[in-house]
Scaffold this motif. Structure first.
Motif, mmCIF file in Angstrom:
data_model
loop_
_atom_site.group_PDB
_atom_site.id
_atom_site.type_symbol
_atom_site.label_atom_id
_atom_site.label_comp_id
_atom_site.label_asym_id
_atom_site.label_seq_id
_atom_site.Cartn_x
_atom_site.Cartn_y
_atom_site.Cartn_z
ATOM 1 N N LEU B 32 0.816 -1.215 0.000
ATOM 2 C CA LEU B 32 0.000 0.000 0.000
ATOM 3 C C LEU B 32 0.849 1.264 0.000
ATOM 4 O O LEU B 32 0.586 2.216 -0.722
ATOM 5 C CB LEU B 32 -0.890 0.042 1.258
ATOM 6 C CG LEU B 32 -2.186 -0.755 1.290
ATOM 7 C CD1 LEU B 32 -2.846 -0.580 2.647
ATOM 8 C CD2 LEU B 32 -3.126 -0.268 0.205
ATOM 9 N N GLN B 33 1.868 1.266 0.869
ATOM 10 C CA GLN B 33 2.570 2.518 1.127
ATOM 11 C C GLN B 33 3.754 2.761 0.203
ATOM 12 O O GLN B 33 4.111 3.894 -0.050
ATOM 13 C CB GLN B 33 3.037 2.555 2.590
ATOM 14 C CG GLN B 33 1.857 2.437 3.543
ATOM 15 C CD GLN B 33 2.234 2.740 4.975
ATOM 16 O OE1 GLN B 33 2.881 1.940 5.630
ATOM 17 N NE2 GLN B 33 1.843 3.907 5.455
ATOM 18 N N TYR B 39 -2.701 4.909 -4.639
ATOM 19 C CA TYR B 39 -3.274 5.571 -3.473
ATOM 20 C C TYR B 39 -2.714 6.966 -3.284
ATOM 21 O O TYR B 39 -3.363 7.837 -2.766
ATOM 22 C CB TYR B 39 -3.067 4.707 -2.232
ATOM 23 C CG TYR B 39 -3.816 3.416 -2.344
ATOM 24 C CD1 TYR B 39 -5.208 3.417 -2.218
ATOM 25 C CD2 TYR B 39 -3.186 2.237 -2.646
ATOM 26 C CE1 TYR B 39 -5.930 2.251 -2.350
ATOM 27 C CE2 TYR B 39 -3.903 1.054 -2.787
ATOM 28 C CZ TYR B 39 -5.268 1.065 -2.638
ATOM 29 O OH TYR B 39 -5.981 -0.078 -2.788
ATOM 30 N N LYS B 40 -1.487 7.170 -3.735
ATOM 31 C CA LYS B 40 -0.912 8.514 -3.633
ATOM 32 C C LYS B 40 -1.698 9.474 -4.513
ATOM 33 O O LYS B 40 -1.993 10.595 -4.127
ATOM 34 C CB LYS B 40 0.553 8.488 -4.039
ATOM 35 C CG LYS B 40 1.465 8.747 -2.859
ATOM 36 C CD LYS B 40 2.867 8.373 -3.164
ATOM 37 C CE LYS B 40 3.405 7.207 -2.400
ATOM 38 N NZ LYS B 40 3.025 5.928 -2.452
ATOM 39 N N SER B 42 -4.800 9.159 -5.477
ATOM 40 C CA SER B 42 -6.117 9.418 -4.891
ATOM 41 C C SER B 42 -6.022 10.450 -3.794
ATOM 42 O O SER B 42 -6.881 11.305 -3.648
ATOM 43 C CB SER B 42 -6.706 8.139 -4.329
ATOM 44 O OG SER B 42 -6.833 7.185 -5.340
ATOM 45 N N ALA B 43 -4.967 10.355 -2.994
ATOM 46 C CA ALA B 43 -4.811 11.307 -1.907
ATOM 47 C C ALA B 43 -4.612 12.695 -2.465
ATOM 48 O O ALA B 43 -5.134 13.675 -1.954
ATOM 49 C CB ALA B 43 -3.630 10.911 -1.035
ATOM 50 N N ASN B 46 -7.629 14.485 -3.251
ATOM 51 C CA ASN B 46 -8.336 15.004 -2.092
ATOM 52 C C ASN B 46 -7.691 16.263 -1.540
ATOM 53 O O ASN B 46 -8.356 17.116 -0.994
ATOM 54 C CB ASN B 46 -8.374 13.949 -0.993
ATOM 55 C CG ASN B 46 -9.484 12.937 -1.242
ATOM 56 O OD1 ASN B 46 -10.395 13.214 -2.007
ATOM 57 N ND2 ASN B 46 -9.398 11.808 -0.586
ATOM 58 N N ALA B 47 -6.396 16.375 -1.684
ATOM 59 C CA ALA B 47 -5.709 17.513 -1.080
ATOM 60 C C ALA B 47 -5.827 18.748 -1.950
ATOM 61 O O ALA B 47 -5.554 19.845 -1.508
ATOM 62 C CB ALA B 47 -4.248 17.177 -0.851
ATOM 63 N N ARG B 82 -16.371 25.920 6.302
ATOM 64 C CA ARG B 82 -15.294 25.916 7.285
ATOM 65 C C ARG B 82 -14.667 27.298 7.440
ATOM 66 O O ARG B 82 -14.153 27.647 8.488
ATOM 67 C CB ARG B 82 -14.246 24.896 6.812
ATOM 68 C CG ARG B 82 -13.302 24.407 7.842
ATOM 69 C CD ARG B 82 -14.050 23.665 8.943
ATOM 70 N NE ARG B 82 -13.185 23.502 10.091
ATOM 71 C CZ ARG B 82 -12.807 24.512 10.861
ATOM 72 N NH1 ARG B 82 -13.240 25.708 10.622
ATOM 73 N NH2 ARG B 82 -12.002 24.301 11.892
ATOM 74 N N TYR B 122 -15.741 21.496 3.895
ATOM 75 C CA TYR B 122 -14.443 21.896 3.331
ATOM 76 C C TYR B 122 -14.515 22.221 1.847
ATOM 77 O O TYR B 122 -13.533 22.593 1.245
ATOM 78 C CB TYR B 122 -13.413 20.790 3.559
ATOM 79 C CG TYR B 122 -13.082 20.632 5.016
ATOM 80 C CD1 TYR B 122 -12.056 21.374 5.592
ATOM 81 C CD2 TYR B 122 -13.822 19.794 5.834
ATOM 82 C CE1 TYR B 122 -11.771 21.256 6.937
ATOM 83 C CE2 TYR B 122 -13.550 19.678 7.175
ATOM 84 C CZ TYR B 122 -12.510 20.408 7.724
ATOM 85 O OH TYR B 122 -12.228 20.303 9.057
ATOM 86 N N ARG B 215 -4.494 23.022 -1.287
ATOM 87 C CA ARG B 215 -4.847 23.228 0.110
ATOM 88 C C ARG B 215 -3.658 22.838 0.949
ATOM 89 O O ARG B 215 -3.019 21.834 0.669
ATOM 90 C CB ARG B 215 -5.979 22.279 0.470
ATOM 91 C CG ARG B 215 -7.315 22.835 0.244
ATOM 92 C CD ARG B 215 -8.269 21.778 0.700
ATOM 93 N NE ARG B 215 -9.605 22.272 0.501
ATOM 94 C CZ ARG B 215 -10.653 21.486 0.436
ATOM 95 N NH1 ARG B 215 -10.510 20.208 0.527
ATOM 96 N NH2 ARG B 215 -11.833 21.995 0.284
ATOM 97 N N ASP B 216 -3.407 23.581 2.005
ATOM 98 C CA ASP B 216 -2.361 23.133 2.919
ATOM 99 C C ASP B 216 -3.007 22.168 3.910
ATOM 100 O O ASP B 216 -4.192 21.871 3.834
ATOM 101 C CB ASP B 216 -1.691 24.314 3.620
ATOM 102 C CG ASP B 216 -2.657 25.071 4.492
ATOM 103 O OD1 ASP B 216 -3.811 24.634 4.619
ATOM 104 O OD2 ASP B 216 -2.259 26.103 5.043
ATOM 105 N N ALA B 217 -2.177 21.683 4.863
ATOM 106 C CA ALA B 217 -2.686 20.698 5.806
ATOM 107 C C ALA B 217 -3.723 21.319 6.732
ATOM 108 O O ALA B 217 -4.348 20.627 7.513
ATOM 109 C CB ALA B 217 -1.549 20.100 6.621
ATOM 110 N N ARG B 218 -3.870 22.652 6.659
ATOM 111 C CA ARG B 218 -4.915 23.262 7.469
ATOM 112 C C ARG B 218 -6.174 23.519 6.653
ATOM 113 O O ARG B 218 -7.081 24.193 7.113
ATOM 114 C CB ARG B 218 -4.409 24.582 8.046
ATOM 115 C CG ARG B 218 -3.265 24.336 8.986
ATOM 116 C CD ARG B 218 -2.558 25.618 9.351
ATOM 117 N NE ARG B 218 -1.450 25.262 10.199
ATOM 118 C CZ ARG B 218 -1.109 25.938 11.282
ATOM 119 N NH1 ARG B 218 -1.775 27.018 11.613
ATOM 120 N NH2 ARG B 218 -0.083 25.561 11.993
ATOM 121 N N GLY B 219 -6.176 23.028 5.431
ATOM 122 C CA GLY B 219 -7.385 23.135 4.623
ATOM 123 C C GLY B 219 -7.538 24.452 3.911
ATOM 124 O O GLY B 219 -8.496 24.684 3.201
#
Lengths: 489, 619
Positions: B32-33, B39-40, B42-43, B46-47, B82, B122, B215-219
């Motif tokens: 997976l990793q 999966y990367k 797909s992520a 989302n980001a 948000r 979000y 988006r940063d990790a704070r959305g």
């Protein structure tokens, strides 16, 4: 030689199994940090803030330490003495829980105590372990000496299972099935575990491969038939203690398979179902003949296994059709038959994405976009492993896996060094619970098991779970620490 | 101490089992990793925040290049829940002219997962759709006071003239069905509804673009991804050029005011529809913007059915406009020739049956029969064909041949016009009568009324106009269509292919001559236009529910026709009362650009006459 004082704190701490304590502490604090990361909401609130899950978890952790300390200070003999009363109290509590509990997502398992809610099912774990240990340690108790002993042991295991099922907490109830490991360790035939494993494999294979066909029967069933033949051959060879028996069966099955293959190549249709069953039945007759001829009654187990396996195979599809649609869907999603990314498969798919996107070193603490943006549900509880996978990468998941392996093997080692049956059985109960939680929780998060909502011990958010496992572990540590003061009898 | 060393060995089995499971899990995690890139990606998706950029919808011009439908901007008020901070709701409501309760309801609706399944705090959510330019202007100035809010530009339609709503159609927000049917759509998109907006939707809509924001990790939105290098520009929709002459359309609509029915005019040589009127009509602007829903509901509930495009959905008895088809079939089948005469003694009398007719010479051949619209002639011809057992064997077989000729002329099936909702009309087949009268128990007289376009026969005004165009072309037609050209696209082959009915072309010349005679000295004398040789055929369709329908079909000029027309006025009485004047005025307007002074009275009359229709009974 004067006996060491049994309950002197300094003795306790000298004899305490510090490696286990160390693993416990690492897990608990790593868990809190992960919970903070999982529920981190861009608000920059402190990890220790009481408004955050992590802050709340810290309070639970603090209380756990107090609880652990108290458990260490109690006289170890108390656990054995009060094992049944504790078990009975918990059983009563489990029985009344559905009436006291409010509806929480369809389950009736949480009881409110003032500001906090507790889940009695988590505390049933140590109580059941104590009761089982007590049963096995009773004088001259031998599991295999009479069948009523099995009844007693199974009653202790199944009473909480039934009561927890009544609370609609299937996941927590299934945990108790892991106690079969304990029964195995204490003398139950390995055939039971083997049969269970074989049944699971048949179930999965038969349900998963129904789309393609070999010799007119679904591929899944075909594979199951081959597995049954293989198992028969192996078992017959072992039980007959004659290599010839195994060899004959190999020739029989392989020869028949070759003939079938050639016939198919020549365009002759081979009816797979009657032929396979016929081959197995003839093999059974042969084995029964050998059993009588060489006086090897155990060979009949082979015959029984084969018949049971075939019956089971045919009941699987029937039973599967009887399941509730959502349960069937969960199983199908877990087996990869159905890719349902919106509903049942959503959690698993999102958690796989979160973990997969972590890479080798992860995105870094608090930098996980997946968990942060709430793509993964239940991420601070059942799916906490996702956060670790995303932010700490393969290194993180590997360390967590190794921590669990370390803990489980350590607990088994502790169990084996106990001078008393009580200590040993209790230790194996603890190990069994951890094995089950570890296998199912991580398996579900990485998409290898069906989604059964049970927490990852010490990592998942939640006071009941943390307390339940802490009690479980610290009673063991106390019993272990006191073992040298116990007279061998 | 009791220890069973045999059992103690089992610790290896249990320990081994755990280690085995852990190894399987580690392999899976490794896969997976580290191994799987899927999966990367797909992520990533989302980001990033992918913002849709809507393309401009294709413009619509008429045949002369006049812009008919164009775009106007509209503004959706969007927000990312948000990012919204407490704001002055009263100020917000005052700016947009809504009540605080209304605002509260909008917020509740937005968060309601049933109404808005895609809700997430979000991602951008739509709070208010389609602000007017004024509201937008006021909000834009104050937008800085409402953090988390932003405005998304959308496109609405605007119409140059309040006309041709039935052809043009309109746009609406996609339904859940649309989204399921077509991957292109996402909630909140618009799609064509009715008319060419619907049938040419794939050309008009263009291709949506995407703006990728990080988006940063704070959305929080950090800006454009790779400075917009990965953005996808929207592709504007293709412009359409209609075959409609919007001036002619308006003129025909004005003649039809106060009446119910349809006018269809076709350029015979190309099959291009010059005008297509359905009355009562409605202003297409009603179906634009925020009031669309309300207005649409009103139109649906209106008992005069304005949304029903009578020109192609309405199936009417064609009446005497059907007679030319009969002449053609009889000639083709050799039932008659140009000299065959049939008697008419104020009607068709056969076997106790009587179909009335009016006074004219008798007996008479085909052309005068067309000229005078003689019922008896066509009944006799029909009887001669259907009952000719010597040639066909049975009436049913003869009738099938009769029906197949009609189908080849475009009756009984959809013509294939490039507009949604076309009706088939109705031409029965032999089976239909076999079922109705029992097999072999019917003959020509049983069903004689179909010979004069009554009885079971139903046709759309479009099919009647198409017959007119076929006769104008002396024996062929092109599928009628309203779109002449699509920008950067070759018109589909069906819209240019010549279609030949099963009647030979030279017979059409005879029918055309009969229609010419009807204008020079028959039922259509009022259709005559000074200086232009007009051909025509009236129709007075009996209507069991009320006054007769008035119909007309015709074309002009006689040689090298430029326009073929069909008019159908519900409850208009004689064909000559409404059908003939309206049809001839439309032809005159198109051919000469004006109306001759001596015909002005007729125009006045048509413009100002209304027909009273009783309100529909509530069921």
């Amino acid at each position: 030689m004067p006996l060491p004082r049994r309950n002197d704190p300094s003795t306790i701490f000298r004899n305490l199994d510090w490696p286990t304590v160390a693993i416990y502490l690492i897990m608990v604090f790593a868990g809190m940090v992960s919970i903070y990361a999982a529920s981190y909401d861009f608000d920059n609130a402190s990890m220790l803030s009481a408004a955050e899950f992590s802050g709340k978890q810290l309070r639970w952790i603090g209380l756990s330490f107090g609880l652990g300390l108290v458990l260490l200070l109690v006289d170890a003999r108390m656990y054995e003495t009060y094992a049944y009363p504790i078990y009975i109290c918990i059983v009563i509590l489990l029985a009344v829980t559905p009436f006291l509990a409010e509806d929480t997502k369809g389950s009736y398992s949480w009881i409110k105590f003032g500001p906090m809610s507790l889940q009695p099912a988590e505390f049933a774990k140590f109580a059941t372990a104590l009761a089982l240990a007590k049963l096995f340690s009773s004088y001259h108790f031998d599991l295999n000496s009479r069948w009523t002993n099995y009844v007693k042991a199974l009653a202790i295991i199944f009473i909480p299972i039934v009561l927890i099922l009544l609370q609609n907490e299937t996941g927590s109830a299934l945990v108790f099935l892991s106690l079969f490991f304990v029964l195995y360790r204490e003398g139950m035939s390995g055939l039971v575990l083997f049969a269970a494993l074989f049944a699971v494999v048949i179930f999965v294979v038969a349900i998963k491969y129904t789309q393609t066909f070999i010799l007119g029967i679904p591929t899944g069933e075909f594979i199951v038939f081959i597995m049954i033949m293989t198992v028969m051959t192996g078992m017959a060879a072992i039980y007959s203690r004659r290599l010839e028996t195994g060899r004959n069966l190999v020739f029989w099955f392989a020869g028949a398979g070759l003939v079938e293959y050639i016939l198919t190549l020549c365009g002759v249709p081979v009816p797979g179902l009657p032929v396979s069953i016929g081959l197995i039945v003839i093999a059974c007759v042969y084995i029964a003949f050998e059993a009588i001829k060489y006086h090897r009654p155990k060979l009949f187990i082979t015959v029984g296994t084969a018949i049971a396996a075939i019956v089971f195979l045919f009941s699987v599809n029937f039973a599967f059709g009887k399941l509730q649609p959502h349960q069937r869907l969960r199983i199908e999603v877990a087996l990869g038959i159905v890719e349902d990314l919106r509903n049942a498969g959503y959690n698993v798919n999102q958690s796989k994405i979160a973990i997969g996107s972590g890479g080798f070193l992860g995105k870094g603490f608090l930098n996980g976009t997946q968990t942060k943006l709430k793509y993964v549900p239940e991420q601070h509880t059942d799916f906490i492993f996702c956060t670790i996978g995303e932010e700490e990468g393969f290194v993180g998941t590997m360390i967590v896996t190794l921590l669990f392996i370390g803990l489980i093997l350590r607990v088994i080692a502790i169990g084996e060094r106990q001078p008393t049956t009580f200590g040993r059985v209790y230790a194996y109960c603890v190990a069994s619970y951890f094995i089950f939680h570890f296998c199912i929780n991580i398996g579900m998060v990485i998409g290898l098991c069906p989604v059964i909502g049970i927490p990852l011990p010490f990592f998942s958010y939640g006071g009941s779970s943390l307390w339940g496992f802490t009690i479980l572990l610290f009673i063991l540590l106390k019993i272990d620490a006191a073992r040298k003061s116990v007279l061998a009898y | 101490m009791r220890k069973n060393y045999n059992l103690e060995k089992r610790k290896y089995i249990i320990g081994g089992f755990v280690v085995l499971i852990a190894l399987i899990y580690l392999v899976r995690l490794f896969d997976l990793q580290l191994a799987d890139e899927k999966y990367k990606q797909s992520a990533d998706s989302n980001a990033f925040l992918k913002k849709t950029v809507y393309p401009s919808r294709g413009l619509i011009y008429d045949r002369n290049g006049e812009l008919v439908v164009f775009n106007q901007p509209a503004y959706d008020v969007m927000l990312i829940p948000r990012d919204v901070q407490p704001f002055d709701t009263l100020d917000f409501c005052a700016t947009l002219n809504i009540t605080p309760e209304n605002l509260q309801k909008r917020f509740a609706d937005m968060k309601d997962k049933r109404l808005n399944p895609g809700y997430s705090s979000y991602t951008p959510q739509r709070l208010i759709a389609q602000l007017s330019a004024q509201d937008y202007g006021r909000l834009q100035e104050k937008l800085y006071r409402f953090p988390g809010f932003f405005i998304q530009k959308r496109i609405l339609r605007q119409y140059k003239h309040p006309t041709a709503a039935n052809v043009l159609g309109n746009i609406r927000e996609v339904s859940r069905d649309d989204i399921e049917r077509d991957d292109y759509y996402a909630p909140g998109d618009y799609t064509g509804d009715l008319g060419i907006e619907k049938s040419y939707e794939p050309y008009l809509r263009g291709v949506k673009g995407v703006e990728i924001l990080i988006r940063d990790a704070r959305g929080r939105i950090q800006g454009r991804y790779e400075d917009g290098a990965r953005d996808i520009e929207p592709i504007s929709g293709r412009d359409l050029r209609l075959s409609l002459d919007i001036k002619l359309q308006q003129y025909a609509e004005s003649l039809m005011v106060g009446k119910r029915g349809a006018v269809v005019a076709i350029e015979p040589a190309t099959g291009e529809i010059l005008c297509m009127v359905s009355m009562p009509n409605y202003d297409p602007t009603l179906l634009v913007g925020r009031q669309r829903g309300q207005n649409y509901k009103k139109l649906v509930q209106d008992d005069s059915w304005p949304l029903f495009d009578r020109a192609l959905m309405g199936a009417y008895p064609p009446g005497s406009t059907f007679k030319p088809t009969q002449g053609l079939i009889f000639l083709q089948e050799g039932i008659i020739d140009l000299h065959t005469t049939y008697p008419c003694s104020h009607g068709y009398i056969s076997g106790g049956l009587r179909v009335g007719c009016h006074a004219h010479g008798s007996p008479l051949p085909l052309k005068p029969a067309l000229q005078t619209s003689c019922n008896a002639f066509f009944c006799w011809g029909f009887k001669a064909m259907i009952d000719r057992r010597s040639k066909y064997g049975t009436s049913a077989k003869a009738f099938e041949i009769w029906k197949n000729h009609l189908v080849s002329m475009g009756y009984g099936y959809r013509l294939g016009v490039d507009l949604p909702g076309e009706s088939r009309g109705f031409i029965p087949n032999a089976k239909f009568y076999d079922k109705f009268y029992k097999e072999g128990r019917w003959s020509a007289n049983t069903i004689i009324s179909v010979a004069i376009g009554q009885g079971e026969i139903l046709a759309t005004p479009l099919q009647i106009a198409n017959l007119s165009a076929t006769i104008a072309n002396r024996g062929h037609f092109i599928t009628p269509h309203v779109v002449k050209a699509i920008q950067d696209t070759v018109m589909p082959e069906e819209m240019t292919r010549l279609r030949y009915p099963s009647v030979e072309s030279h017979y059409y010349a005879d029918v055309a001559e009969g229609m010419r005679m009807a204008v020079t000295g028959g039922t259509c004398r009022r259709a005559a236009i000074p200086g232009i040789e007009v051909c025509g055929k009236t129709g007075t369709a009996q209507n069991p529910h009320g006054k007769d329908h008035s119909a007309f079909m015709g074309f002009a000029p006689y040689q090298e026709p430029k326009i073929a027309v069909a008019v159908y006025v519900e409850n208009g009485g004689w064909g000559a009362t409404f059908g003939v004047p309206i049809g001839s005025l439309v032809m005159e307007k198109y051919l000469t650009g004006t109306i001759a002074p001596e015909r002005k009275y007729m125009e006045e009359q048509m413009l100002n006459t209304s027909i009273y229709y009783a309100p529909a009974k509530k069921k």
